[in-house]
Design a protein around this motif. Structure first.
Motif, PDB file in Angstrom:
ATOM      1  N   GLU A  29       0.807  -1.212   0.000  1.00 53.81           N
ATOM      2  CA  GLU A  29       0.000   0.000   0.000  1.00 53.81           C
ATOM      3  C   GLU A  29       0.842   1.265   0.000  1.00 53.81           C
ATOM      4  OE1 GLU A  29      -0.196  -2.429   2.355  1.00 53.81           O
ATOM      5  OE2 GLU A  29      -2.255  -2.708   3.080  1.00 53.81           O
ATOM      6  N   HIS A  30       2.088   1.171   0.474  1.00 56.47           N
ATOM      7  CA  HIS A  30       2.950   2.346   0.655  1.00 56.47           C
ATOM      8  C   HIS A  30       4.214   2.214  -0.190  1.00 56.47           C
ATOM      9  CE1 HIS A  30       1.008   2.188   4.932  1.00 56.47           C
ATOM     10  NE2 HIS A  30       0.179   2.690   4.031  1.00 56.47           N
ATOM     11  N   TYR A  76       0.239  -3.063  -6.046  1.00 59.20           N
ATOM     12  CA  TYR A  76       0.724  -1.957  -5.216  1.00 59.20           C
ATOM     13  C   TYR A  76       0.179  -0.607  -5.677  1.00 59.20           C
ATOM     14  CZ  TYR A  76       4.427  -1.115  -8.786  1.00 59.20           C
ATOM     15  OH  TYR A  76       5.134  -0.862  -9.935  1.00 59.20           O
ATOM     16  N   GLN A  77       0.183   0.333  -4.726  1.00 61.11           N
ATOM     17  CA  GLN A  77      -0.274   1.698  -4.955  1.00 61.11           C
ATOM     18  C   GLN A  77       0.890   2.529  -5.481  1.00 61.11           C
ATOM     19  OE1 GLN A  77      -1.820   4.876  -5.664  1.00 61.11           O
ATOM     20  NE2 GLN A  77      -3.354   3.673  -4.566  1.00 61.11           N
ATOM     21  N   ARG A  81       1.280   7.631   0.372  1.00 62.49           N
ATOM     22  CA  ARG A  81       0.267   7.503   1.418  1.00 62.49           C
ATOM     23  C   ARG A  81      -0.087   8.848   2.040  1.00 62.49           C
ATOM     24  NH1 ARG A  81       3.629   4.168   5.928  1.00 62.49           N
ATOM     25  NH2 ARG A  81       5.354   5.598   6.295  1.00 62.49           N
ATOM     26  N   CYS A  86      -3.732   3.839   1.638  1.00 66.20           N
ATOM     27  CA  CYS A  86      -4.657   2.783   1.222  1.00 66.20           C
ATOM     28  C   CYS A  86      -4.795   1.651   2.236  1.00 66.20           C
ATOM     29  CB  CYS A  86      -4.243   2.242  -0.145  1.00 66.20           C
ATOM     30  SG  CYS A  86      -4.713   3.355  -1.483  1.00 66.20           S
ATOM     31  N   ASN A  87      -4.094   1.732   3.358  1.00 64.93           N
ATOM     32  CA  ASN A  87      -4.312   0.786   4.443  1.00 64.93           C
ATOM     33  C   ASN A  87      -5.235   1.379   5.508  1.00 64.93           C
ATOM     34  OD1 ASN A  87      -4.000  -1.705   5.774  1.00 64.93           O
ATOM     35  ND2 ASN A  87      -2.271  -0.961   6.986  1.00 64.93           N
ATOM     36  N   TYR A 124      -7.974   5.405  -3.444  1.00 64.50           N
ATOM     37  CA  TYR A 124      -8.391   4.263  -2.622  1.00 64.50           C
ATOM     38  C   TYR A 124      -9.336   3.316  -3.355  1.00 64.50           C
ATOM     39  CZ  TYR A 124     -10.575   1.513   1.068  1.00 64.50           C
ATOM     40  OH  TYR A 124     -11.054   0.474   1.831  1.00 64.50           O
ATOM     41  N   PHE A 127      -7.748   1.044  -5.961  1.00 62.10           N
ATOM     42  CA  PHE A 127      -6.882   0.074  -5.287  1.00 62.10           C
ATOM     43  C   PHE A 127      -7.722  -1.016  -4.626  1.00 62.10           C
ATOM     44  CE2 PHE A 127      -4.173  -1.306  -1.711  1.00 62.10           C
ATOM     45  CZ  PHE A 127      -2.995  -1.584  -2.396  1.00 62.10           C
ATOM     46  N   ARG A 128      -8.746  -0.609  -3.894  1.00 57.41           N
ATOM     47  CA  ARG A 128      -9.635  -1.572  -3.241  1.00 57.41           C
ATOM     48  C   ARG A 128     -10.298  -2.483  -4.263  1.00 57.41           C
ATOM     49  NH1 ARG A 128     -15.319   0.514  -1.376  1.00 57.41           N
ATOM     50  NH2 ARG A 128     -15.483   0.310  -3.645  1.00 57.41           N
ATOM     51  N   THR A 149       0.572  -8.549   3.170  1.00 55.62           N
ATOM     52  CA  THR A 149       0.821  -7.127   2.956  1.00 55.62           C
ATOM     53  C   THR A 149       2.228  -6.785   3.425  1.00 55.62           C
ATOM     54  OG1 THR A 149      -0.113  -6.387   5.073  1.00 55.62           O
ATOM     55  CG2 THR A 149      -1.631  -6.629   3.227  1.00 55.62           C
ATOM     56  N   THR A 207      -6.378  -3.561   5.516  1.00 55.17           N
ATOM     57  CA  THR A 207      -6.337  -4.411   4.323  1.00 55.17           C
ATOM     58  C   THR A 207      -6.559  -5.873   4.696  1.00 55.17           C
ATOM     59  OG1 THR A 207      -4.874  -2.879   3.150  1.00 55.17           O
ATOM     60  CG2 THR A 207      -4.949  -5.140   2.343  1.00 55.17           C
TER      61      THR A 207
END
Length: 255
Positions: A29-30, A76-77, A81, A86-87, A124, A127-128, A149, A207
């Motif tokens: 996510e980061h 991945y994003q 962040r 996104c977490n 978000y 990604f979700r 993750t 997540t």
């Protein structure tokens, strides 16, 4: 702000090795410190924007090595962040933090509801949805993924040194974490601990809950102290270590 990303910036989500043969689904996510062009610098210095507050240094590099060693899929994003974590769910203040450790983030200090919505929709939700769609397709095919993750953390936080080197984090489902911690106890290569330096009470398992627990998937969150993966050698050694833990643990659970 109706559209946060330009066409040239492309999708906020990247997918690697989508046809992987193993069940491992790595999520980062980061992964990046990159800011969308329209966000400017959020009022931060270049040093702050390259630091751990903007991303998890080394997390993507280790994840990409695991893609190869495990034949895993990686999602991945592509953006920082600081714009949207996104977490975190949209209702959480930490999704768009006004402060990160000792850094105030001027561009996040007074975000309107419309701005929050624009960031959520731009970063978000895609990604979700990418994660949800991948998991749903794998479940339909009879190959439910194992959700892992990938994160890193700073060695010094609020002036305090952190001795832990690798954290194995879980929420209410600890099956995979238990096996990984047992395997780590045999190798003793790194100081590996349960739910450190963060845990569920810190809100870091979003997540895992949203995509792991709700789908009944084996899941775990890995936190690596970032000084251990600051160069290619460290990244390779860590990836080898995690390849062993994950492979042995999944084999144990499959018996």
């Amino acid at each position: 702000m109706t559209k946060l990303l330009t066409e040239a910036e492309g999708s906020p989500v990247a997918v690697e090795n989508s046809q992987a043969s193993s069940p491992f689904l790595l999520v980062c996510e980061h992964a990046s410190p990159r800011l969308p062009e329209k966000m400017g610098t959020l009022g931060l210095s270049p040093a702050a924007l390259s630091s751990h507050i903007a991303w998890d240094p080394g997390a993507l590099a280790v994840s990409e090595l695991l893609v190869k060693s495990l034949d895993a899929t990686l999602i991945y994003q592509r953006f920082s962040r600081l714009v949207y974590d996104c977490n975190r769910p949209p209702e959480a203040q930490a999704a768009m933090p006004p402060v990160s450790e000792v850094f105030e983030i001027p561009g996040n200090a007074a975000i309107s509801a419309a701005e929050r919505r624009a960031r959520t929709e731009a970063l978000y939700l895609p990604f979700r949805d990418e994660l949800a769609d991948f998991i749903a397709a794998r479940k339909v095919s009879g190959r439910p993924p194992v959700l892992v993750t990938m994160h890193t953390f700073t060695p010094v936080y609020h002036g305090r040194q952190r001795e832990v080197e690798v954290g194995i984090l879980h929420d209410t489902d600890k099956r995979l974490a238990d096996c990984m911690l047992a395997a780590a106890g045999k190798t003793k290569r790194y100081d590996t601990r349960r739910n450190e330096p963060y845990g569920p009470a810190d809100g870091v398992t979003h997540t895992l809950i949203e995509h792991g627990l709700k789908n009944g998937l084996l899941n775990v969150m890995i936190e690596i102290r970032n000084d251990l993966v600051s160069d290619e050698i460290g990244q390779k050694v860590m990836a080898d270590y995690l390849t062993g833990l994950l492979g042995e643990s999944l084999a144990s659970l499959s018996q």
